[in-house]
Scaffold this motif. Sequence first.
Motif, PDB file in Angstrom:
ATOM      1  N   VAL A  42      17.129  22.163  40.593  1.00 12.01           N
ATOM      2  CA  VAL A  42      17.031  20.620  40.229  1.00 12.01           C
ATOM      3  C   VAL A  42      17.385  20.816  41.372  1.00 12.01           C
ATOM      4  O   VAL A  42      17.926  21.836  42.877  1.00 12.01           O
ATOM      5  CB  VAL A  42      19.178  20.568  40.017  1.00 12.01           C
ATOM      6  CG1 VAL A  42      19.023  19.128  39.594  1.00 12.01           C
ATOM      7  CG2 VAL A  42      18.500  20.740  38.050  1.00 12.01           C
ATOM      8  N   GLU A  43      16.333  19.697  42.241  1.00 14.90           N
ATOM      9  CA  GLU A  43      16.593  19.733  43.647  1.00 14.90           C
ATOM     10  C   GLU A  43      18.183  18.091  44.355  1.00 14.90           C
ATOM     11  O   GLU A  43      17.084  17.189  42.943  1.00 14.90           O
ATOM     12  CB  GLU A  43      15.642  18.657  44.360  1.00 14.90           C
ATOM     13  CG  GLU A  43      15.433  18.794  45.844  1.00 14.90           C
ATOM     14  CD  GLU A  43      14.797  18.287  46.216  1.00 14.90           C
ATOM     15  OE1 GLU A  43      13.855  19.188  46.406  1.00 14.90           O
ATOM     16  OE2 GLU A  43      13.527  17.443  46.802  1.00 14.90           O
ATOM     17  N   VAL A  44      19.072  18.056  44.856  1.00 10.82           N
ATOM     18  CA  VAL A  44      19.531  17.182  45.336  1.00 10.82           C
ATOM     19  C   VAL A  44      19.832  16.527  46.631  1.00 10.82           C
ATOM     20  O   VAL A  44      19.777  17.501  47.050  1.00 10.82           O
ATOM     21  CB  VAL A  44      21.635  17.527  44.851  1.00 10.82           C
ATOM     22  CG1 VAL A  44      22.367  16.923  44.856  1.00 10.82           C
ATOM     23  CG2 VAL A  44      21.608  18.307  43.480  1.00 10.82           C
ATOM     24  N   ARG A  45      19.118  15.061  46.157  1.00 15.33           N
ATOM     25  CA  ARG A  45      19.074  14.714  47.417  1.00 15.33           C
ATOM     26  C   ARG A  45      20.004  13.396  47.926  1.00 15.33           C
ATOM     27  O   ARG A  45      20.591  13.147  47.374  1.00 15.33           O
ATOM     28  CB  ARG A  45      17.684  13.928  47.760  1.00 15.33           C
ATOM     29  CG  ARG A  45      16.338  15.001  46.823  1.00 15.33           C
ATOM     30  CD  ARG A  45      15.255  13.763  46.734  1.00 15.33           C
ATOM     31  NE  ARG A  45      13.486  14.706  45.995  1.00 15.33           N
ATOM     32  CZ  ARG A  45      12.473  14.114  46.249  1.00 15.33           C
ATOM     33  NH1 ARG A  45      12.555  12.962  45.501  1.00 15.33           N
ATOM     34  NH2 ARG A  45      11.401  15.019  45.328  1.00 15.33           N
ATOM     35  N   VAL A  46      20.308  13.547  49.263  1.00 21.67           N
ATOM     36  CA  VAL A  46      21.108  12.747  49.551  1.00 21.67           C
ATOM     37  C   VAL A  46      21.013  11.907  50.912  1.00 21.67           C
ATOM     38  O   VAL A  46      20.835  12.603  52.079  1.00 21.67           O
ATOM     39  CB  VAL A  46      23.083  13.118  50.235  1.00 21.67           C
ATOM     40  CG1 VAL A  46      23.910  12.105  50.671  1.00 21.67           C
ATOM     41  CG2 VAL A  46      23.501  13.966  48.919  1.00 21.67           C
ATOM     42  N   PRO A  47      19.782  11.540  51.011  1.00 24.53           N
ATOM     43  CA  PRO A  47      18.686  10.174  52.126  1.00 24.53           C
ATOM     44  C   PRO A  47      20.211  10.302  52.884  1.00 24.53           C
ATOM     45  O   PRO A  47      20.700   9.087  52.019  1.00 24.53           O
ATOM     46  CB  PRO A  47      18.021   9.811  51.394  1.00 24.53           C
ATOM     47  CG  PRO A  47      18.196  10.139  50.240  1.00 24.53           C
ATOM     48  CD  PRO A  47      19.386  10.769  49.826  1.00 24.53           C
ATOM     49  N   PRO A  48      19.701   9.536  54.164  1.00 21.38           N
ATOM     50  CA  PRO A  48      18.711  10.834  55.372  1.00 21.38           C
ATOM     51  C   PRO A  48      18.976  12.394  55.510  1.00 21.38           C
ATOM     52  O   PRO A  48      18.735  12.566  56.280  1.00 21.38           O
ATOM     53  CB  PRO A  48      18.574   9.511  55.995  1.00 21.38           C
ATOM     54  CG  PRO A  48      19.763   9.357  56.482  1.00 21.38           C
ATOM     55  CD  PRO A  48      20.616   9.063  55.139  1.00 21.38           C
ATOM     56  N   VAL A  52      18.932  19.605  48.631  1.00 17.41           N
ATOM     57  CA  VAL A  52      19.534  21.129  48.263  1.00 17.41           C
ATOM     58  C   VAL A  52      18.749  21.650  46.830  1.00 17.41           C
ATOM     59  O   VAL A  52      18.665  20.813  46.607  1.00 17.41           O
ATOM     60  CB  VAL A  52      20.411  21.672  49.023  1.00 17.41           C
ATOM     61  CG1 VAL A  52      21.402  20.866  47.675  1.00 17.41           C
ATOM     62  CG2 VAL A  52      20.632  23.194  48.352  1.00 17.41           C
ATOM     63  N   GLN A  53      17.725  22.925  46.916  1.00 17.60           N
ATOM     64  CA  GLN A  53      17.590  23.070  45.459  1.00 17.60           C
ATOM     65  C   GLN A  53      19.050  24.505  45.226  1.00 17.60           C
ATOM     66  O   GLN A  53      19.091  24.827  46.116  1.00 17.60           O
ATOM     67  CB  GLN A  53      16.246  23.989  45.004  1.00 17.60           C
ATOM     68  CG  GLN A  53      15.416  22.421  46.279  1.00 17.60           C
ATOM     69  CD  GLN A  53      13.886  23.528  45.495  1.00 17.60           C
ATOM     70  OE1 GLN A  53      13.524  24.719  45.404  1.00 17.60           O
ATOM     71  NE2 GLN A  53      12.840  22.701  46.049  1.00 17.60           N
ATOM     72  N   VAL A  54      20.052  23.980  43.722  1.00 20.56           N
ATOM     73  CA  VAL A  54      20.376  24.156  43.376  1.00 20.56           C
ATOM     74  C   VAL A  54      20.180  24.443  41.596  1.00 20.56           C
ATOM     75  O   VAL A  54      19.294  23.878  40.950  1.00 20.56           O
ATOM     76  CB  VAL A  54      21.864  23.711  43.321  1.00 20.56           C
ATOM     77  CG1 VAL A  54      21.911  23.456  45.068  1.00 20.56           C
ATOM     78  CG2 VAL A  54      22.260  22.458  42.643  1.00 20.56           C
ATOM     79  N   VAL A  55      21.802  25.281  41.218  1.00 24.74           N
ATOM     80  CA  VAL A  55      21.288  25.643  39.100  1.00 24.74           C
ATOM     81  C   VAL A  55      20.259  26.364  38.076  1.00 24.74           C
ATOM     82  O   VAL A  55      18.792  26.115  39.422  1.00 24.74           O
ATOM     83  CB  VAL A  55      20.975  24.135  39.137  1.00 24.74           C
ATOM     84  CG1 VAL A  55      21.195  23.790  37.605  1.00 24.74           C
ATOM     85  CG2 VAL A  55      22.453  22.965  39.079  1.00 24.74           C
ATOM     86  N   PRO A  56      21.111  27.314  38.389  1.00 26.59           N
ATOM     87  CA  PRO A  56      19.377  28.276  37.716  1.00 26.59           C
ATOM     88  C   PRO A  56      19.065  27.887  36.570  1.00 26.59           C
ATOM     89  O   PRO A  56      18.947  26.666  35.938  1.00 26.59           O
ATOM     90  CB  PRO A  56      20.946  29.148  37.043  1.00 26.59           C
ATOM     91  CG  PRO A  56      22.213  29.409  37.613  1.00 26.59           C
ATOM     92  CD  PRO A  56      22.144  27.934  38.052  1.00 26.59           C
ATOM     93  N   GLY A  57      17.934  28.347  36.310  1.00 24.78           N
ATOM     94  CA  GLY A  57      16.619  27.717  35.731  1.00 24.78           C
ATOM     95  C   GLY A  57      14.967  27.933  36.321  1.00 24.78           C
ATOM     96  O   GLY A  57      15.358  29.066  37.333  1.00 24.78           O
ATOM     97  N   VAL A  58      13.836  27.897  35.827  1.00 25.74           N
ATOM     98  CA  VAL A  58      12.383  27.494  36.327  1.00 25.74           C
ATOM     99  C   VAL A  58      12.962  27.514  37.893  1.00 25.74           C
ATOM    100  O   VAL A  58      13.273  26.009  38.175  1.00 25.74           O
ATOM    101  CB  VAL A  58      11.741  26.136  35.481  1.00 25.74           C
ATOM    102  CG1 VAL A  58      10.389  26.712  36.052  1.00 25.74           C
ATOM    103  CG2 VAL A  58      12.281  26.987  34.336  1.00 25.74           C
TER     104      VAL A  58
END
Length: 114
Positions: A42-48, A52-58
């Motif tokens: 999962v990509e969590v975006r807080v622009p600008p 960050v990419q987080v959470v287990p998985g693919v």
Amino acid sequence: MPARLKVLTSAQLATAHDEGDARALVKHYLAVLEQRAPGRSVEVRVPPHAAVQVVPGVRHTRGTPPAVVETDADTWLALATGRTTWAEAIDSGAVVASGERTDLSPYLPLLSAT
């Protein structure tokens, strides 16, 4: 390559809060999330400010991630500090989440690095 996010020390965190440094606070709480939910599905975006990419998985490696959470700095800080809940932010439209594993409520709030 962007600088890696890092958790602020207690003194740095207090200074960032005192000075209202949204950029430093956003990066701090994204770094805490990265520690609590390691992974790259999962990509969590807080622009600008940061993402960050987080959470287990693919693992995501190229192009648009299959799971994205995006919000503004004020909402991210409210979620991280417990001033609002995940459900409230989703219901109000302040957070846009699409894809699997984007429910971050198990990891919030992020008041400390432990």
